[in-house]
Write a protein that holds these residues in place. Structure first.
Motif, mmCIF file in Angstrom:
data_model
loop_
_atom_site.group_PDB
_atom_site.id
_atom_site.type_symbol
_atom_site.label_atom_id
_atom_site.label_comp_id
_atom_site.label_asym_id
_atom_site.label_seq_id
_atom_site.Cartn_x
_atom_site.Cartn_y
_atom_site.Cartn_z
ATOM 1 N N LEU A 1 0.844 -1.184 0.000
ATOM 2 C CA LEU A 1 0.000 0.000 0.000
ATOM 3 C C LEU A 1 0.887 1.243 0.000
ATOM 4 C CD1 LEU A 1 -2.742 -0.965 2.607
ATOM 5 C CD2 LEU A 1 -2.800 -1.199 0.126
ATOM 6 N N VAL A 2 0.442 2.260 -0.690
ATOM 7 C CA VAL A 2 1.127 3.549 -0.728
ATOM 8 C C VAL A 2 0.120 4.580 -0.236
ATOM 9 C CG1 VAL A 2 2.269 5.247 -2.196
ATOM 10 C CG2 VAL A 2 2.525 2.804 -2.698
ATOM 11 N N ASP A 3 0.378 5.148 0.931
ATOM 12 C CA ASP A 3 -0.553 6.101 1.545
ATOM 13 C C ASP A 3 -1.961 5.520 1.660
ATOM 14 O OD1 ASP A 3 1.431 8.072 1.844
ATOM 15 O OD2 ASP A 3 1.094 8.793 -0.195
ATOM 16 N N GLY A 4 -2.060 4.229 2.041
ATOM 17 C CA GLY A 4 -3.348 3.585 2.241
ATOM 18 C C GLY A 4 -4.050 3.131 0.971
ATOM 19 N N ARG A 5 -3.359 3.241 -0.162
ATOM 20 C CA ARG A 5 -3.947 2.863 -1.451
ATOM 21 C C ARG A 5 -3.132 1.741 -2.091
ATOM 22 N NH1 ARG A 5 -7.665 6.663 -3.348
ATOM 23 N NH2 ARG A 5 -7.832 8.469 -1.987
ATOM 24 N N ILE A 6 -3.800 0.915 -2.890
ATOM 25 C CA ILE A 6 -3.125 -0.183 -3.580
ATOM 26 C C ILE A 6 -2.074 0.405 -4.516
ATOM 27 C CG2 ILE A 6 -3.429 -2.097 -5.203
ATOM 28 C CD1 ILE A 6 -6.275 -2.438 -4.043
ATOM 29 N N GLY A 7 -0.842 -0.060 -4.357
ATOM 30 C CA GLY A 7 0.262 0.444 -5.168
ATOM 31 C C GLY A 7 0.195 -0.008 -6.618
ATOM 32 N N ALA A 8 0.908 0.705 -7.459
ATOM 33 C CA ALA A 8 0.961 0.369 -8.886
ATOM 34 C C ALA A 8 1.591 -1.004 -9.077
ATOM 35 C CB ALA A 8 1.765 1.422 -9.637
ATOM 36 N N ILE B 1 -1.054 -10.306 -13.977
ATOM 37 C CA ILE B 1 -0.247 -11.406 -14.512
ATOM 38 C C ILE B 1 -0.815 -11.999 -15.784
ATOM 39 C CG2 ILE B 1 0.758 -12.032 -12.309
ATOM 40 C CD1 ILE B 1 -1.294 -14.327 -12.158
ATOM 41 N N MET B 2 -2.103 -11.757 -16.080
ATOM 42 C CA MET B 2 -2.711 -12.319 -17.278
ATOM 43 C C MET B 2 -3.773 -11.364 -17.783
ATOM 44 S SD MET B 2 -3.188 -16.290 -16.254
ATOM 45 C CE MET B 2 -3.765 -16.725 -17.860
ATOM 46 N N PRO B 3 -4.189 -11.345 -18.980
ATOM 47 C CA PRO B 3 -3.586 -12.052 -20.095
ATOM 48 C C PRO B 3 -2.367 -11.318 -20.651
ATOM 49 C CG PRO B 3 -5.508 -10.891 -20.855
ATOM 50 C CD PRO B 3 -5.404 -10.655 -19.366
ATOM 51 N N MET B 4 -2.351 -10.002 -20.465
ATOM 52 C CA MET B 4 -1.195 -9.217 -20.912
ATOM 53 C C MET B 4 -0.744 -8.406 -19.718
ATOM 54 S SD MET B 4 -2.824 -8.152 -24.639
ATOM 55 C CE MET B 4 -2.603 -6.470 -24.311
ATOM 56 N N ARG B 5 0.540 -8.301 -19.515
ATOM 57 C CA ARG B 5 1.068 -7.583 -18.361
ATOM 58 C C ARG B 5 0.829 -6.079 -18.506
ATOM 59 N NH1 ARG B 5 3.821 -10.424 -14.896
ATOM 60 N NH2 ARG B 5 5.053 -8.677 -14.167
ATOM 61 N N GLU B 6 -0.392 -5.672 -18.203
ATOM 62 C CA GLU B 6 -0.783 -4.276 -18.267
ATOM 63 C C GLU B 6 -0.985 -3.761 -16.855
ATOM 64 O OE1 GLU B 6 -4.212 -3.926 -20.717
ATOM 65 O OE2 GLU B 6 -3.182 -4.650 -22.502
ATOM 66 N N PRO B 7 -0.921 -2.456 -16.653
ATOM 67 C CA PRO B 7 -1.167 -1.921 -15.309
ATOM 68 C C PRO B 7 -2.551 -2.342 -14.796
ATOM 69 C CG PRO B 7 -0.250 -0.229 -16.736
ATOM 70 C CD PRO B 7 -0.556 -1.415 -17.611
ATOM 71 N N CYS B 8 -2.603 -2.735 -13.547
ATOM 72 C CA CYS B 8 -3.853 -3.173 -12.934
ATOM 73 C C CYS B 8 -4.749 -1.963 -12.657
ATOM 74 C CB CYS B 8 -3.560 -3.909 -11.640
ATOM 75 S SG CYS B 8 -5.050 -4.448 -10.769
ATOM 76 N N PRO B 9 -6.033 -2.047 -12.987
ATOM 77 C CA PRO B 9 -6.940 -0.925 -12.746
ATOM 78 C C PRO B 9 -7.251 -0.694 -11.264
ATOM 79 C CG PRO B 9 -8.147 -2.777 -13.660
ATOM 80 C CD PRO B 9 -6.690 -3.143 -13.711
ATOM 81 N N TRP B 10 -6.882 -1.633 -10.391
ATOM 82 C CA TRP B 10 -7.109 -1.447 -8.959
ATOM 83 C C TRP B 10 -6.060 -0.552 -8.315
ATOM 84 C CZ3 TRP B 10 -11.363 -2.855 -6.236
ATOM 85 C CH2 TRP B 10 -12.236 -3.732 -6.839
ATOM 86 N N ALA B 11 -4.964 -0.288 -8.983
ATOM 87 C CA ALA B 11 -3.916 0.570 -8.426
ATOM 88 C C ALA B 11 -4.507 1.940 -8.104
ATOM 89 C CB ALA B 11 -2.764 0.706 -9.413
ATOM 90 N N GLY B 12 -4.188 2.435 -6.918
ATOM 91 C CA GLY B 12 -4.672 3.744 -6.484
ATOM 92 C C GLY B 12 -5.962 3.701 -5.683
ATOM 93 N N VAL B 13 -6.591 2.525 -5.595
ATOM 94 C CA VAL B 13 -7.827 2.403 -4.838
ATOM 95 C C VAL B 13 -7.500 2.335 -3.342
ATOM 96 C CG1 VAL B 13 -9.823 0.914 -4.391
ATOM 97 C CG2 VAL B 13 -9.049 1.313 -6.735
#
Length: 86
Positions: A43-50, A54-66
């Protein structure tokens, strides 16, 4: 709707497992609620870190920052996974 600066958010229980600092009790990482992520995310300042999914393509997760709300007191000690971390 006005911006309050507190959302979006997810409860710790929705993540399923959290890691806490044994000295401070602070929540330091959680399992990402995405089915496409398979590890604990700091966590970064209480939020899910960037992080990348892992699948299907290694793209940034949309949960980051929540923001993660610690709701562990609403459950029995075995109700959610707790990992101690120093």
């Amino acid at each position: 709707m006005s911006e309050c600066g507190c959302g979006p958010w997810v409860k710790l229980s929705m993540c399923g497992i959290g890691q806490f600092n044994t000295k401070t009790g602070e929540l330091v990482s959680v399992a990402c609620p995405s089915a496409l992520c398979a590890y604990l995310i700091p966590l970064v300042d209480g939020r899910i870190g960037a992080h990348d999914g892992i699948m299907p393509m290694r793209e940034p997760c949309p949960w980051a920052g929540v923001r993660v709300v610690d709701d562990r007191e609403d459950f029995a000690p075995t109700g959610i996974g707790v990992v101690r971390h120093e």
